[in-house]
Design a protein around this motif. Sequence first.
Motif, PDB file in Angstrom:
ATOM      1  N   MET A 210       0.744  -1.121  -0.051  1.00 46.03           N
ATOM      2  CA  MET A 210      -0.219  -0.050   0.263  1.00 46.03           C
ATOM      3  C   MET A 210       0.846   1.156  -0.014  1.00 46.03           C
ATOM      4  N   VAL A 211       0.289   2.247  -0.565  1.00 43.63           N
ATOM      5  CA  VAL A 211       0.783   3.620  -0.679  1.00 43.63           C
ATOM      6  C   VAL A 211      -0.328   4.521  -1.070  1.00 43.63           C
ATOM      7  N   THR A 212       0.033   5.927  -0.570  1.00 39.18           N
ATOM      8  CA  THR A 212      -0.853   7.107  -1.072  1.00 39.18           C
ATOM      9  C   THR A 212      -0.441   7.695  -2.220  1.00 39.18           C
ATOM     10  N   PHE A 213      -1.460   8.031  -3.063  1.00 39.06           N
ATOM     11  CA  PHE A 213      -1.115   8.772  -4.355  1.00 39.06           C
ATOM     12  C   PHE A 213      -1.977   9.836  -4.263  1.00 39.06           C
ATOM     13  N   ARG A 214      -1.561  11.178  -4.602  1.00 39.60           N
ATOM     14  CA  ARG A 214      -2.178  12.348  -4.724  1.00 39.60           C
ATOM     15  C   ARG A 214      -1.984  12.820  -6.037  1.00 39.60           C
ATOM     16  N   SER A 215      -2.808  13.483  -6.524  1.00 38.48           N
ATOM     17  CA  SER A 215      -2.840  14.083  -8.010  1.00 38.48           C
ATOM     18  C   SER A 215      -2.429  15.315  -7.813  1.00 38.48           C
ATOM     19  N   ASN A 216      -1.350  15.740  -8.813  1.00 40.68           N
ATOM     20  CA  ASN A 216      -0.690  17.029  -8.904  1.00 40.68           C
ATOM     21  C   ASN A 216      -1.670  18.262  -8.852  1.00 40.68           C
ATOM     22  N   ILE A 217      -2.598  18.040  -9.501  1.00 42.71           N
ATOM     23  CA  ILE A 217      -3.604  19.147  -9.787  1.00 42.71           C
ATOM     24  C   ILE A 217      -4.806  18.689  -9.245  1.00 42.71           C
ATOM     25  N   GLY A 218      -5.469  19.504  -8.343  1.00 41.07           N
ATOM     26  CA  GLY A 218      -6.875  18.929  -7.927  1.00 41.07           C
ATOM     27  C   GLY A 218      -6.596  18.385  -6.396  1.00 41.07           C
ATOM     28  N   ASN A 219      -7.736  17.457  -6.045  1.00 41.59           N
ATOM     29  CA  ASN A 219      -7.649  17.075  -4.693  1.00 41.59           C
ATOM     30  C   ASN A 219      -7.849  15.555  -4.491  1.00 41.59           C
ATOM     31  N   PHE A 220      -7.471  14.924  -5.503  1.00 41.55           N
ATOM     32  CA  PHE A 220      -7.647  13.459  -5.514  1.00 41.55           C
ATOM     33  C   PHE A 220      -6.606  12.926  -4.793  1.00 41.55           C
ATOM     34  N   ASP A 221      -6.918  12.194  -3.682  1.00 44.29           N
ATOM     35  CA  ASP A 221      -5.951  11.698  -2.595  1.00 44.29           C
ATOM     36  C   ASP A 221      -6.571  10.302  -2.003  1.00 44.29           C
ATOM     37  N   ALA A 222      -5.898   9.227  -2.216  1.00 44.58           N
ATOM     38  CA  ALA A 222      -6.287   8.064  -1.744  1.00 44.58           C
ATOM     39  C   ALA A 222      -5.135   7.006  -1.471  1.00 44.58           C
ATOM     40  N   VAL A 223      -5.313   6.019  -0.651  1.00 38.19           N
ATOM     41  CA  VAL A 223      -4.392   4.972  -0.429  1.00 38.19           C
ATOM     42  C   VAL A 223      -4.761   3.869  -1.146  1.00 38.19           C
ATOM     43  N   PHE A 224      -3.692   3.330  -1.844  1.00 39.34           N
ATOM     44  CA  PHE A 224      -3.778   2.186  -2.783  1.00 39.34           C
ATOM     45  C   PHE A 224      -3.388   0.960  -2.185  1.00 39.34           C
ATOM     46  N   ILE A 225      -4.070  -0.048  -2.310  1.00 38.42           N
ATOM     47  CA  ILE A 225      -3.810  -1.314  -1.761  1.00 38.42           C
ATOM     48  C   ILE A 225      -3.815  -2.362  -2.752  1.00 38.42           C
ATOM     49  N   LEU A 226      -2.552  -3.034  -3.138  1.00 43.14           N
ATOM     50  CA  LEU A 226      -2.335  -4.094  -4.019  1.00 43.14           C
ATOM     51  C   LEU A 226      -2.524  -5.202  -3.545  1.00 43.14           C
ATOM     52  N   ILE A 227      -3.152  -6.264  -4.100  1.00 48.40           N
ATOM     53  CA  ILE A 227      -3.340  -7.813  -3.858  1.00 48.40           C
ATOM     54  C   ILE A 227      -3.072  -8.699  -4.963  1.00 48.40           C
ATOM     55  N   HIS A 228      -2.443  -9.851  -4.903  1.00 49.65           N
ATOM     56  CA  HIS A 228      -2.548 -11.018  -5.592  1.00 49.65           C
ATOM     57  C   HIS A 228      -2.875 -12.142  -4.687  1.00 49.65           C
ATOM     58  N   THR A 229      -4.135 -12.557  -4.828  1.00 50.37           N
ATOM     59  CA  THR A 229      -4.543 -13.692  -3.822  1.00 50.37           C
ATOM     60  C   THR A 229      -4.098 -15.015  -4.212  1.00 50.37           C
ATOM     61  N   LYS A 230      -3.730 -16.093  -3.406  1.00 49.40           N
ATOM     62  CA  LYS A 230      -3.642 -17.441  -3.697  1.00 49.40           C
ATOM     63  C   LYS A 230      -4.981 -17.928  -4.270  1.00 49.40           C
ATOM     64  N   PRO A 231      -5.089 -18.398  -5.356  1.00 48.21           N
ATOM     65  CA  PRO A 231      -6.487 -18.814  -6.074  1.00 48.21           C
ATOM     66  C   PRO A 231      -7.181 -19.819  -4.837  1.00 48.21           C
ATOM     67  N   ASP A 232      -6.604 -20.977  -4.371  1.00 51.03           N
ATOM     68  CA  ASP A 232      -7.217 -21.684  -3.378  1.00 51.03           C
ATOM     69  C   ASP A 232      -7.930 -20.962  -2.142  1.00 51.03           C
ATOM     70  N   ASP A 233      -7.387 -19.743  -1.951  1.00 54.61           N
ATOM     71  CA  ASP A 233      -7.782 -19.048  -0.612  1.00 54.61           C
ATOM     72  C   ASP A 233      -8.370 -17.910  -0.986  1.00 54.61           C
ATOM     73  N   ALA A 234      -8.810 -17.653  -2.370  1.00 55.18           N
ATOM     74  CA  ALA A 234      -9.105 -16.527  -2.826  1.00 55.18           C
ATOM     75  C   ALA A 234     -10.408 -15.806  -1.668  1.00 55.18           C
TER      76      ALA A 234
END
Length: 369
Positions: A210-234
């Motif tokens: 996870m990491v926070t990205f903000r737009s250079n212009i404007g007020n978009f601001d969000a924490v991104f969470i990236l995941i690749h699940t194990k298929p059998d444990d999805a």
Amino acid sequence: MKIRNLLPLLLIFMLLTTLFSGCISLGEIINGSDVNTSPNTSDNLTNNSNVSTNVSNETNKSNGTNETNGTNDTNETKVCGICGEDLRPTTRVNVSAFNIQIFGASKASNAEVMDVLAKTIRNYDIIGVQEIRDASGESLPKLVQLVNSGTDENGTPYNYDYVVSSRLGRSSSKEQYAYIYNKDKVYVASEPITYPEPDGADPFEREPYMVTFRSNIGNFDAVFILIHTKPDDAKAEINELNHVVEYAKTIYVGQENYVIMGDFNADGSYFNESGSSDLKSEKYVWLIGNNMTTTTKTNNTYDRIVITKSLEPYVTGNLGVYNYSAAYGLNATQTTAVSDHYPVYAEFFAWVAEWGRMLFIKTESGVSA
């Protein structure tokens, strides 16, 4: 309430809509196509001021591996307040998640595959890459270098950078996550971290990144969470993602905007896509619907982008699955050489006025989880 009592509110709303025309579409329904064959075009914007933000590298305590972008970690914040033109209402942030399937030295040596990957990545401002399997660490920088080669249709050089996780996984087959991002549109606003699993628990094959990205212009601001699940444990891993968000809120205090994305394996025998899930509460909106095909060999919807409700007013309605095979005229062999997944994407407004955001939250958006 009688209609005449609503007239003053309607008049005020119409006035505000006129004043802020173009900055938000309150009545827009998110209606993603199954497979999109047209690239999204990113705006390349310049300005007269910049503010530097330093981003520290995370050290993974379990193995001492640094999580770093490998390049200059100073990013420019573009402030629109002194621009000759207010670009906030028209600026967009294009987001994508892409499992590029066993990305390592072999794939990085295939010029045709790398060209397709680079062209695809350039369509987006933030792209979460999964299944990087290169112990040497050379393939990802090579890809980003290729992304930055050449110029866009306006003659502007591409300006992408990346942050990458440590190598993750219970077995010897380790994988890394990475965010490749367009520095002309967004910047890294927090230290990237890997989710620290609770003591005595091991819910994830590959812990979310996870990491926070903000737009250079404007007020978009969000924490991104990236995941690749194990298929059998999805199923179990998808349900656990709600706990990851709750943990993140203790780290990013006051932040309510979250984008959870990646290869969820959220279909087929791995996950009942129409069933219940802890990630399907009223707090979340699933932007990639069950009717979309995200894999190149099946009709499954494995890959997803899920947002917290607070981000809903930022969604433009432009979302779906990017079919690079159709876009670049690839045959079946060429397509599978790139990946067994298509990237999923969603476009966000870079700026939403506070009054509009509050009105949007209180109205029916037409988005279903």
